[in-house]
Scaffold this motif. Structure first.
Motif, short mmCIF file in Angstrom:
data_model
loop_
_atom_site.label_atom_id
_atom_site.label_comp_id
_atom_site.label_asym_id
_atom_site.label_seq_id
_atom_site.Cartn_x
_atom_site.Cartn_y
_atom_site.Cartn_z
N ARG A 1 18.57 39.63 46.24
CA ARG A 1 19.82 40.30 45.88
C ARG A 1 20.22 41.32 46.94
NH1 ARG A 1 20.90 44.87 41.38
NH2 ARG A 1 23.17 44.97 41.61
N ILE A 2 19.26 42.08 47.43
CA ILE A 2 19.55 43.08 48.46
C ILE A 2 20.08 42.40 49.72
CG2 ILE A 2 18.49 44.76 50.01
CD1 ILE A 2 16.56 45.45 47.70
N THR A 3 19.46 41.29 50.11
CA THR A 3 19.90 40.58 51.30
C THR A 3 21.29 40.00 51.11
OG1 THR A 3 17.61 40.00 51.83
CG2 THR A 3 19.33 38.72 52.90
N SER A 4 21.56 39.44 49.94
CA SER A 4 22.87 38.86 49.65
C SER A 4 23.97 39.91 49.72
CB SER A 4 22.85 38.19 48.27
OG SER A 4 24.12 37.70 47.93
N VAL A 5 23.73 41.07 49.15
CA VAL A 5 24.72 42.14 49.18
C VAL A 5 24.89 42.66 50.60
CG1 VAL A 5 25.25 44.48 48.39
CG2 VAL A 5 24.36 42.79 46.78
N SER B 1 25.41 50.68 56.51
CA SER B 1 24.35 51.69 56.41
C SER B 1 23.55 51.44 55.14
CB SER B 1 24.94 53.10 56.38
OG SER B 1 25.63 53.34 55.16
N MET B 2 22.34 51.94 55.13
CA MET B 2 21.50 51.81 53.94
C MET B 2 22.10 52.59 52.78
SD MET B 2 19.13 49.77 54.94
CE MET B 2 17.54 49.86 54.11
N ARG B 3 22.75 53.70 53.07
CA ARG B 3 23.39 54.49 52.01
C ARG B 3 24.55 53.70 51.38
NH1 ARG B 3 22.94 59.72 50.95
NH2 ARG B 3 21.89 60.08 52.94
N ASP C 1 11.20 47.94 54.86
CA ASP C 1 10.71 49.16 55.50
C ASP C 1 11.77 49.84 56.36
OD1 ASP C 1 8.26 48.84 54.32
OD2 ASP C 1 7.34 47.87 56.06
N THR C 2 12.62 49.02 57.01
CA THR C 2 13.60 49.58 57.94
C THR C 2 14.93 48.83 57.82
OG1 THR C 2 13.07 48.08 59.76
CG2 THR C 2 11.74 50.09 59.59
N LYS C 3 15.96 49.44 58.37
CA LYS C 3 17.26 48.79 58.44
C LYS C 3 17.19 47.53 59.30
CE LYS C 3 22.02 49.69 59.98
NZ LYS C 3 22.94 50.71 60.55
N ASP C 4 16.40 47.60 60.38
CA ASP C 4 16.25 46.42 61.24
C ASP C 4 15.66 45.25 60.46
OD1 ASP C 4 17.26 46.97 63.80
OD2 ASP C 4 15.56 48.24 64.25
N ASP C 5 14.68 45.53 59.61
CA ASP C 5 14.10 44.46 58.80
C ASP C 5 15.17 43.80 57.94
OD1 ASP C 5 11.64 45.01 59.84
OD2 ASP C 5 10.87 46.04 58.07
#
Length: 270
Positions: free
Chosen positions: A28-32, A46-48, A66-70
């Motif tokens: 779900r996180i990846t889809s969004v 941004s993560m925010r 772990d990171t935004k790059d991931d």
């Protein structure tokens, strides 16, 4: 050191740590993330912003990545998962048709997701969907009959062309959207503007016959015709290499790799 990859560090399969927020999962996180990248672009992501869209705190997302790059690397591979790949396991099908289909799919993906091209250049592209695409491309080009040392060069010729074409086309689409026009309105407005300046007007006049011969009543048709013709040239080059191998390389031509008949309706290239 090469840039670390989510696929090399064992983090891609992580489904969250103990005590993670309910209602979330990595898919779900990846889809969004993909949806936000499409809507706002890479620079504004941004993560925010992602957390707000998910209606959670920013720290909640870090239970899963772990990171935004991931996260961007996961989104990149998710986009590659949209590609429709031909079935190459049985070796059936004309390699030319399959190569055209793969190139057309990749071009459309680059245009559909303008953020994909910079990320493809930033990361290793070793996610499962990206590797599946690369594997099918390799299988298709191998069947052309080229010597082994020429396969990667042929792949580079075709797909670096597609990468560049799709990237430029996506930039054009972004300019069109920013101007609040249709592609045809933008093109006609730009042509009107450049013909008013003597230096550019002369160049436009010199190429008027090429523009007319190019064909197509809309920008989309012109882009499609140029892409198709350029891709046909590259495939013809592969066929020529198969039929006339380099001296000393041995005859790698096969009966089923004879050049396809010329298409009398193929448009000239500008």
């Amino acid at each position: 050191m090469a840039r670390a990859s989510v696929w090399l560090e064992g983090k891609a399969r992580k489904g969250g740590r103990g005590g993670q927020p309910s209602g979330l999962d990595r898919d779900r996180i990846t889809s969004v993330t993909v949806r936000l990248l499409d809507a706002d672009g890479l620079d504004k992501f941004s993560m925010r912003r992602l957390a707000a869209e998910l209606n959670v705190t920013a720290m909640s997302v870090y239970w899963y990545v772990d990171t935004k790059d991931d996260l961007l690397e996961l989104a990149l591979d998710a986009a590659f998962g949209e590609l429709r790949l031909p079935d190459t396991e049985d070796g059936d099908g004309d390699w030319r048709d399959q190569l055209r289909a793969l190139a057309t799919e990749y071009r459309a993906l680059l245009v559909r997701h303008p953020w994909l091209s910079p990320l493809a250049g930033r990361y290793l592209n070793i996610g499962p969907h990206s590797l599946a695409f690369s594997r099918v491309v390799q299988q298709v080009v191998r069947r052309a009959g080229l010597p082994a040392h020429g396969v990667t060069g042929a792949i580079s010729a075709v797909f670096q062309f597609v990468y560049g074409y799709g990237t430029v086309e996506s930039h054009f689409a972004a300019r069109v959207a920013a101007a609040g026009m249709t592609a045809d309105e933008y093109f006609n407005s730009a042509m009107d503007a450049v013909t008013e300046v003597p230096a550019t007007a002369r160049i436009i006049e010199e190429s008027r016959d090429l523009m007319a011969a190019r064909g197509g009543d809309t920008v989309a048709e012109m882009l499609d015709r140029d892409f198709t013709f350029a891709l046909d040239l590259l495939i013809a080059g592969i066929e020529a290499k198969v039929q006339r191998p380099e001296r000393g390389a041995g005859n790698c031509a096969t009966s089923h790799d004879a050049p396809a008949p010329a298409d009398e309706d193929a448009p000239p290239s500008s």
